[in-house]
Enzyme design. Structure first.
Site, mmCIF file in Angstrom:
data_model
loop_
_atom_site.group_PDB
_atom_site.id
_atom_site.type_symbol
_atom_site.label_atom_id
_atom_site.label_comp_id
_atom_site.label_asym_id
_atom_site.label_seq_id
_atom_site.Cartn_x
_atom_site.Cartn_y
_atom_site.Cartn_z
ATOM 1 N N HIS A 1 32.580 41.992 37.502
ATOM 2 C CA HIS A 1 33.699 41.466 37.494
ATOM 3 C C HIS A 1 34.755 41.757 38.713
ATOM 4 C CE1 HIS A 1 32.787 40.043 33.539
ATOM 5 N NE2 HIS A 1 33.826 39.620 33.302
ATOM 6 N N GLU B 1 32.253 27.025 34.196
ATOM 7 C CA GLU B 1 32.503 27.081 35.715
ATOM 8 C C GLU B 1 31.916 25.964 36.366
ATOM 9 O OE1 GLU B 1 31.760 29.981 34.001
ATOM 10 O OE2 GLU B 1 33.819 30.896 34.050
#
Lengths: 366, 325
Positions: free
Chosen positions: B129, B60
């Site tokens: 998450h 990322e």
């Protein structure tokens, strides 16, 4: 005292030892005119004098924040930037003054930025670490170690995406090589054949930590893990920087291939001016480099021997560079600061282009 | 009017913008060959090819930063984060580069990137998450933050986001991807920063956004039916820019406020709203501003308990009754 940095010697160095004229005789250097050589030398001197002048202003507290001086490393930025074509782009970290001058930014705007003035290259909003000039293909000027490397990879991505024959040079210090973002960028660049040269300016120290205390193994050789080409060379000799970098730049432009080039260099001053520079290296080490590899002295001697420079020319170049740095400081001092109203300008494109605004609602809060 | 899912609405927006502007490119983990972890980008690889629909490594910081750099040079990347929760891996890039580069360059450099993906709880994927970072993102001047609740809004806002010249962070919701709604065939844009009154009412203003807006609508029906309370539901749609005028106008009609947000309460979007409402509409208030947020703890895994940690119609109903008491 700490161990001196150890930097990899590779095939480039072996070839250089066998043929000392190898870099001088490289076509990219053979084609230089005397005038062009003089201009390259002039840039080195201009960077040195600019940095010395900014140091004086900093010590007089006319400049705030951090000041990371490029003194000792000048030939590296000058050599690399002298190879830039119109589709080549560069990005670097916070030791960014040398690159800015090497790409042709106006030293008055650079000094004014250090003074925090509205006439600065970033309107006084960026400061020493955040010089930018997209019109010169210079994309900063970035404050976080390694944070610019994905951006440099992105510049290369954009060059390739647009189908341009160009390359990006993404500069970093030897301390940045351990950042995850750098490795992620290596992988992306190699995976997608992006035209980026990752240039490690290895001055031996990540702040006050020597290379041997901060990095495992050889820096440039990490490229092998990504099947990426790499080499290393010295950064004080213009010919060497240019001939080595040119090889990888041509390859990037023509074949869209990335590479890692580690360039050995040295900084004479502390990490920033705030660094007392007394704990991690000894004076003898600095003096040794200054005596044997100083970028001004070395290239001056080389050009003198070639008959390109004369003593009179050296003196006038130096006088001009000092005058330019003083004029930049005068300009900076005489310039106004941004106003309170300027604080919220340059935040949003839409706010700066109100006739083109498409969003609604409040963008700033109290 | 065709009825399509939130997921399809997003895909139509992406496809139309890919057709319109050759500089639009989609990058992210699994967006191409796998057709998207949540199938938002399904079929796009086949239609636009691997130059424009690009699978990235799990990387990322690298690929988000790369997208930011590419946007500086005029590419218009739409980056997918498989979960917005992974933004923290790229946070240096998002904060120090995307949010700051325009300012630090004195306005010389634009960053027309969109980062999109789901940001929500409710799917029992646990604390790592389930982050909802709209408040954290919106804290940084220079960025825009959008949280659509319906298929119609999702499409119109995403198209505006892609055309915007500043970084836009587009927070979707896996719990909404299957929701259906009417979306016109003809092209339309919804400007960023324009709230939408999803339900008109006279007794209480529920200020909300994202999936919480849908939960609030369900609660408003219960309030009407069981308590004869008329609640207005104001869907912000965009957190920054923020349509505070629509919020204040609603408050001046109902004089009671409940903020509902799928957010941890400390320094949340609701905190900012409450400050602004009391500052600018103090005399309009007949009582203190109430708020229903996520119960202040990391997201719990336990499926039945997670429902109670998040805003849900019953919790909203209870909070609404307190707000009008």
């Amino acid at each position: 005292m700490s161990k001196k940095s150890t930097v990899l010697a590779d095939k480039n160095d072996a070839a250089g030892a066998a043929d000392p004229g190898r870099h001088r005789n490289a076509p990219i250097n053979k084609q230089l005119t005397a005038e062009q050589k003089i201009e390259l030398y002039r840039q080195i001197v201009r960077i040195r004098r600019f940095e010395e002048r900014s140091l004086r202003s900093y010590l007089k507290k006319q400049i705030g924040g951090f000041l990371h001086l490029y003194i000792g490393q000048e030939a590296l930025a000058v050599g690399c930037c002298s190879l830039m074509g119109k589709n080549d782009h560069i990005i670097t970290a916070y030791r960014d003054h040398g690159h800015a001058i090497a790409v042709g930014m106006d030293t008055r705007a650079l000094m004014a930025e250090l003074y925090g003035k509205i006439t600065g290259c970033s309107k006084g909003k960026g400061g020493s670490m955040h010089y930018f000039d997209p019109s010169k293909n210079y994309w900063g000027g970035h404050g976080i170690v390694g944070g610019q490397i994905p951006l440099g990879t992105g510049l290369a991505y954009a060059i390739k995406y647009k189908g341009l024959k160009g390359a990006a040079m993404a500069f970093m210090g030897d301390g940045a090589v351990n950042q995850g973002a750098v490795h992620e960028s290596y992988n992306l660049a190699a995976l997608w054949d992006l035209p980026v040269i990752f240039v490690i300016e290895n001055n031996g120290y990540s702040m006050g930590t020597s290379q041997t205390r901060s990095s495992a193994g050889d820096l440039a050789r990490r490229a092998e893990g990504y099947h990426m080409a790499w080499t290393s060379c010295d950064g004080y000799d213009l010919y060497e920087v240019r001939s080595v970098m040119n090889e990888y730049l041509v390859r990037a432009r023509e074949e869209s291939k990335p590479a890692v080039v580690e360039i050995r260099t040295y900084r004479y001053r502390g990490h920033s001016v705030a660094d007392p520079d007394k704990t991690y290296r000894d004076k003898a080490e600095i003096e040794e480099y200054q005596r044997t590899k100083d970028p001004i002295t070395h290239n001056q001697n080389q050009f003198l021997a070639e008959g390109v420079l004369t003593e009179a020319l050296i003196e006038s170049i130096d006088a001009d560079a000092r005058a330019e740095a003083d004029a930049a400081a005068d300009f900076a001092e005489a310039s106004p600061f941004p106003t309170v109203d300027d604080i919220q300008k340059d935040v949003y494109w839409e706010v700066d282009n109100p006739d083109k605004r498409t969003s609604e609602g409040r963008l700033f809060f109290e | 009017m065709p009825v399509i899912t939130y997921r399809e609405a997003l895909r139509h927006a992406l496809s139309e913008e890919l057709d319109r502007d050759p500089n639009v490119v989609i990058l992210g983990e699994e967006v191409a060959q796998f057709n998207g972890a949540y199938k938002v980008t399904e079929t796009l690889l086949a239609k636009y090819g691997p130059k424009r629909i690009v699978d990235t490594p799990i990387s990322e910081a690298g690929f988000i930063g790369m997208g930011i750099g590419a946007s500086m040079l005029g590419v218009r990347p739409v980056m997918e984060l498989m979960f917005w929760s992974f933004y923290s891996v790229a946070f240096d890039q998002i904060l120090n580069n995307a949010a700051n580069v325009r300012y630090m360059s004195g306005g010389q450099i634009n960053c027309p990137i969109v980062i999109r993906g789901p940001a929500n709880g409710g799917t029992n994927v646990g604390a790592t998450h389930s982050h909802t970072p709209e408040n954290v993102l919106a804290n940084h001047p220079g960025v825009k933050v959008v949280v659509p609740s319906t298929p119609y809004d999702a499409k119109g806002l995403l198209k505006s986001a892609i055309r915007d010249n500043d970084p836009v962070f587009f927070l979707e919701n896996t719990m909404l991807y299957g929701d259906k709604g009417e979306v016109p065939e003809e092209e339309y844009l919804i400007p960023l920063g324009k709230a939408d009154i999803k339900r008109e009412g006279t007794d209480l203003s529920i200020i909300t956004y994202g999936r919480s807006a849908m939960q609030s609508l369900a609660a408003a029906e219960l309030l009407e039916k069981e308590y004869d309370i008329s609640a207005e539901v104001v869907d912000l749609r965009s957190i920054r820019p923020l349509d505070i005028e629509t919020v204040l106008a609603s408050v001046s009609r109902t004089h009671r406020v409940l903020i509902v947000e799928e957010q941890k309460p400390f320094a949340s979007v609701g905190s900012q709203l409450a400050f602004m409402i009391q500052r600018e509409a103090f005399d309009e208030l007949d009582g203190p501003i109430h708020r229903l947020a996520t119960v202040d703890a990391p997201a719990i895994y336990s499926p039945p308990v997670e429902i109670e940690q998040l805003p849900n119609p019953q919790r909203i109903l209870k909070a609404a009754l307190a707000a009008v008491a």
